[in-house]
Design an enzyme around this catalytic site. Structure first.
Site, PDB file in Angstrom:
ATOM      1  N   ASP A 345       0.834  -1.193   0.000  1.00  0.00           N
ATOM      2  CA  ASP A 345       0.000   0.000   0.000  1.00  0.00           C
ATOM      3  C   ASP A 345       0.877   1.253   0.000  1.00  0.00           C
ATOM      4  O   ASP A 345       1.865   1.329   0.746  1.00  0.00           O
ATOM      5  CB  ASP A 345      -0.895  -0.028   1.247  1.00  0.00           C
ATOM      6  CG  ASP A 345      -1.773   1.185   1.374  1.00  0.00           C
ATOM      7  OD1 ASP A 345      -2.667   1.363   0.528  1.00  0.00           O
ATOM      8  OD2 ASP A 345      -1.568   1.965   2.335  1.00  0.00           O
ATOM      9  N   GLU A 382       1.786  -0.380  -5.005  1.00  0.00           N
ATOM     10  CA  GLU A 382       0.819   0.670  -5.335  1.00  0.00           C
ATOM     11  C   GLU A 382       1.661   1.933  -5.529  1.00  0.00           C
ATOM     12  O   GLU A 382       2.205   2.465  -4.553  1.00  0.00           O
ATOM     13  CB  GLU A 382      -0.198   0.862  -4.219  1.00  0.00           C
ATOM     14  CG  GLU A 382      -1.234   1.922  -4.564  1.00  0.00           C
ATOM     15  CD  GLU A 382      -2.204   2.202  -3.428  1.00  0.00           C
ATOM     16  OE1 GLU A 382      -3.402   2.381  -3.698  1.00  0.00           O
ATOM     17  OE2 GLU A 382      -1.757   2.273  -2.263  1.00  0.00           O
TER      18      GLU A 382
END
Length: 697
Positions: A345, A382
C-alpha cells in the site's frame, strides 16, 4: 500484582516474544527509552499480575528471559522516558503498549480517553500529560508458538505470465455465501465452496485486503461504522483477530495450505507506510509510546508528523531498526505463514528518502531486492501517495510489479467512447510500454485492473455516473470524484431491457479488454458475479451488505463469460508474453510481432491515430521479437475493439494451411461464431471480436 517471576538476561534477538520450550525471551527496540517494563496478565487477560524490568540493554534492544512462561501468556510493555512532544518524545509509562512483534492480539482497543498520552480537551492539547492507566482498554499481546504441521505443503510458484490475481476481502467474500461455516473468517475464505469457485474461474492467486491486525478508528466507531478495509495496521506480525474463528493463528496457516493444495497462491495487501496511531492527537498504543522519534518521520518542529500518506503519520523507513521490523515482518509471513507475495500500500512512501522525493534506490528497495527469502515471492507496488513526487507509475525497480491505474482509466474511457483515447488504449493493450519498458522489466510488470476495492465495482462503472457515498457519513465528500463511468441513461438499477443489455455488453467488453492485454490481470472479487455496491465508490467503512458479495443474485451468464475469457487467455500464451511488442521483425520468420490495422485491412496511419473520432482498432499479435526459438509460439491472435458503429473487418491474409477462427464475440457471448466467410467478419457496434490463426484440419 503479587506474583513474582524469575528473570534473566536473555538475548537481544530475535525481537518479540520467543518460546523455547522452557520459557519466553522478550526483546523490544527503543533507542530513547530510559526503562522498559514487561507486564504480564492473567489467563483471561483481565488482571495485570506482574511488572518486570527488562534487565539488559544491548544497543537499543531491551531484553530479558522469563522461565516457566508458556504459549498463550498475555503481555504488554510500559516504556519510561521523556515526555517532550516538542522534541519528538512521547513516553508515558501509564500506557500499556502492544509488542510490535506480537504474533497474536486478543482484539481491538476499546476507545477511551485513557488511550491518549495527553489530556483530551486540554487547551494545550498534546503538550499535556495524562496519567490514567490505559491497560483496561487495551488488547493484550499473546505469546505464540507459530509452528504448524505443514505436511507436504508446496507453494504453487505460478510463473508471473500465467498469473491471474483476484483481489478479495476475507469477510466480504464469505459473509453472504449460503450455508457457509464460520463466515467472515480465514477458514471460510478457503472453504470448499470458495476453492471450487476460484478454481473453476481460473484464478491463480488471491490477494487479500489487509489481514494483519488493524484498528477500528474512533471517528468511525462514534458513527456506528467500522474500519472494513483494514488500512490502519496495529500489528505487523499478527493476523486480524476478527478473522480468526477460534482465536488461533493456525487458522491462517490452514487457509494458506488449502489454497496451495488447490494450486492458488496467497498474497497479502500490507501497510508499512503508516500505522493506526495517527497524528499528534492520536492514541498511544505501541510505536508512539515505545519510541516516537524513531518509528515516525517528524517535521522540523518535532511535535508534528510528516503526513505523506494522508493518514496522519509516516513510518520512518530510514531508521535501520524500523526497516528491520518491516523486513522481519515480511520474512515471517513468507517463512512461517507461507504466503506467496505482497501488495505494498502507498509504496511510494517506502521509497522516499529523508525529506526528498522518491528514490528507486532507497534502502527499502535495496533491502528487499537482496533478500534471499523475499526474492522468491511476488512483489506488487501501489505506485503513489500524496507526498512530494508521489505518483511513480513505472518507476519501481525490478522485480516489483505495479498497479496500473492508467490501464483502468483508459479502458473505461475508451468504452465510454471518449474522443482521442484510442492511441492510449493501444499502449495499454501491449503492457503500457511507455511506463514499463526500461531497466530490463518484463511486460508483466503492469498489473492491469478495471476495478479494485477503492472505487466502483465493474457493475457500478456501467450503472452510475456519480458516486453515492452518503452511508459513509461524510456528506458525499469522500471517494474519487472522476470515475470515468457511464450509467447508459439511468442512474442506478434499471429494469429497462435495452439499458440492461447495454450494461451487460459494456462489462463484457471491458473484461475482454483486460484479459486480452499484455501484463498481469487482476480482478476485483465479485465483478465476475455482477456485484454492486449501489454506487458507493469508497466503501472503506461499510461492513455490511453494501460491501459483502451478493451470491444469491449472481449473474451466472457473466460468470461463465469471464471463466471462458480466462481459459482463452491461458490457452494462448501470445496474450501473456514477457517481452514487449514493438512491431519489430522476428528472426524466426521476418514477420513483425504486432500489426495495427484499420477495419478495411490497411495499416493504421499517423492520421488515423491522431483522429479523435477513431473508435475501432484491430490488432494482430504474434510471438514477440527476441523470443528464444525454444519458446517461440506459432499462434497469432487478431482482436477487434470497436467502441463505435458496426464495422465490416477485413482479416489479415492467412498463410497457406492456416485459417482464422472466430473465438470470442461480446455481442454474441453465448455463441462460438466459428470460421469467417470471404476473409471478413461483421463486428457489431460496441463490441469485441477475437480470432485465432489455427491449422486447417
Amino acid at each position: 500484582m503479587s506474583q513474582s517471576y524469575p528473570i534473566s538476561a536473555g538475548r537481544p534477538a530475535p525481537l518479540g516474544a520467543t518460546f523455547d520450550g522452557d520459557g519466553v525471551n522478550f526483546a523490544v527496540f527503543s533507542e530513547n527509552a530510559r526503562r522498559m517494563i514487561l507486564c504480564l496478565f492473567s489467563g483471561d487477560g483481565r488482571d495485570e499480575i506482574a511488572r518486570i524490568d527488562l534487565p539488559e540493554r544491548n544497543g537499543d534492544v531491551w531484553h530479558g528471559y522469563v522461565s516457566g512462561l508458556r504459549p498463550g501468556q498475555k503481555y504488554g510493555f510500559r516504556a519510561h522516558g521523556p515526555y517532550r512532544p516538542d522534541e519528538g518524545h512521547r513516553f508515558n509509562h501509564h500506557k500499556l503498549l502492544m509488542d510490535p512483534y506480537a504474533k497474536r492480539l486478543t482484539g481491538q482497543p476499546h476507545w477511551h480517553d485513557a488511550l491518549m498520552g495527553f489530556k483530551v480537551g486540554a487547551a494545550r492539547k498534546d503538550l499535556t500529560f495524562d496519567s490514567r492507566d490505559s491497560a483496561p482498554y487495551m488488547p493484550r499481546s499473546v505469546v505464540e508458538d507459530p509452528s504448524f504441521s505443514w505436511g507436504d505443503d508446496t507453494p504453487p510458484r505460478t510463473p508471473i505470465p500465467e498469473t491471474v490475481i483476484y483481489e478479495a476481502h476475507v469477510k466480504g467474500l464469505t459473509a453472504r455465501y449460503p450455508k457457509m461455516d464460520a463466515p467472515g473468517t480465514f477458514l471460510a475464505m478457503s472453504s470448499d465452496p470458495m476453492l471450487e469457485h476460484l478454481t473453476k474461474l481460473g484464478i491463480t492467486a488471491v490477494e487479500l485486503l489487509p489481514a494483519q491486525a488493524f484498528l477500528n478508528d474512533s471517528f468511525l466507531v462514534e458513527k456506528g461504522l467500522t474500519n472494513y478495509w483494514g488500512y490502519q495496521t496495529f500489528g505487523f506480525f499478527a493476523p486480524e483477530p476478527r478473522y480468526l474463528d477460534r482465536g488461533q493463528i493456525a487458522e491462517f496457516q490452514q487457509m494458506v495450505a488449502r489454497f496451495h493444495s488447490a494450486g492458488i497462491e496467497v498474497y497479502l495487501d500490507v501497510v508499512y507506510n503508516h500505522t493506526c496511531e495517527g497524528n499528534e492527537l492520536g492514541p498511544t498504543l505501541s510505536f508512539r509510546g515505545l519510541d516516537n522519534a524513531s518509528y515516525y518521520r517528524l517535521e522540523q518542529d518535532a511535535r508534528y508528523y510528516v503526513n505523506d500518506t494522508g493518514t496522519g503519520n509516516t513510518v520512518n523507513v530510514d531508521h535501520p531498526m524500523v526497516l528491520r521490523m518491516i523486513m522481519d515482518s515480511l520474512r515471517y509471513w513468507v517463512e512461517t505463514m507461507h504466503v506467496d507475495g505482497f501488495r505494498f500500500d502507498l509504496c511510494s512512501t517506502l521509497g522516499r528518502v529523508d525529506e526528498g522525493g522518491f528514490d528507486r534506490g532507497a534502502a527499502f528497495f535495496d533491502a528487499v531486492r537482496q533478500d534471499p527469502v523475499l526474492t522468491r515471492v511476488k512483489l506488487i507496488a501501489e505506485p503513489w501517495d500524496i507526498g512530494p513526487g508521489g505518483y511513480q507509475l513505472g518507476a519501481f525497480p525490478p522485480p516489483f510489479m505495479e498497479w496500473n491505474d492508467k490501464f483502468r482509466d483508459t479502458v473505461r474511457r475508451f468504452w465510454r467512447n471518449d474522443p482521442g483515447v484510442t492511441p492510449m488504449l493501444a499502449d495499454r493493450l501491449l503492457g503500457s510500454a511507455t511506463q514499463f519498458d526500461h531497466s530490463g522489466r518484463p511486460a508483466t510488470s503492469s498489473v492491469n485492473l478495471l476495478t479494485a476495492h477503492d472505487g466502483f465495482t465493474l457493475h457500478d462503472v456501467v450503472s452510475y455516473r456519480q458516486k453515492h457515498n452518503q452511508a459513509n457519513g461524510e456528506n458525499g465528500n469522500d471517494g474519487h470524484g472522476e470515475n470515468f463511468s457511464d450509467n447508459m441513461g439511468v442512474e442506478g438499477a434499471s429494469d429497462d431491457p435495452e439499458i440492461v443489455a447495454a450494461r451487460d455488453r459494456r462489462k463484457r467488453n471491458m473484461m475482454a479488454t483486460l484479459l486480452l492485454s499484455q501484463g498481469t490481470p487482476m480482478l476485483l472479487a465479485g465483478d465476475e458475479l455482477g456485484n454492486s455496491q449501489f454506487g458507493n465508490n469508497n466503501a472503506y467503512c461499510q461492513d455490511n451488505e453494501i460491501s459483502w458479495l451478493d451470491w444469491k443474485n449472481a449473474d451466472r451468464d457473466f460468470l461463465e463469460f469471464t471463466r471462458r475469457l480466462i481459459a482463452f487467455r491461458k490457452a494462448h500464451p501470445v496474450l501473456r508474453q514477457k517481452l514487449f511488442l514493438h512491431a519489430r521483425e522476428r528472426a524466426i520468420d521476418g514477420i513483425e510481432d504486432v500489426f495495427w490495422r484499420r477495419p478495411d485491412g490497411e495499416p493504421m496511419t499517423s492520421a488515423d491515430w491522431e483522429d479523435p473520432d477513431t473508435a475501432c482498432i484491430c490488432v494482430e499479435l504474434r510471438t514477440a521479437s527476441g523470443t528464444p526459438r525454444y519458446a517461440a509460439l506459432e499462434t497469432a491472435v487478431f482482436a477487434v475493439l470497436n467502441a463505435g458503429p458496426a464495422e465490416t473487418i477485413i482479416l489479415p491474409e492467412q498463410p497457406k494451411g492456416l485459417s482464422w477462427w472466430w473465438e470470442i464475440d461480446t455481442a454474441r457471448p453465448e455463441q462460438s461464431p466459428g470460421e469467417p466467410d470471404n476473409g471478413s467478419v461483421n463486428v457489431a457496434a460496441n463490441s469485441v471480436a477475437v480470432l485465432v490463426l489455427e491449422v486447417d484440419e
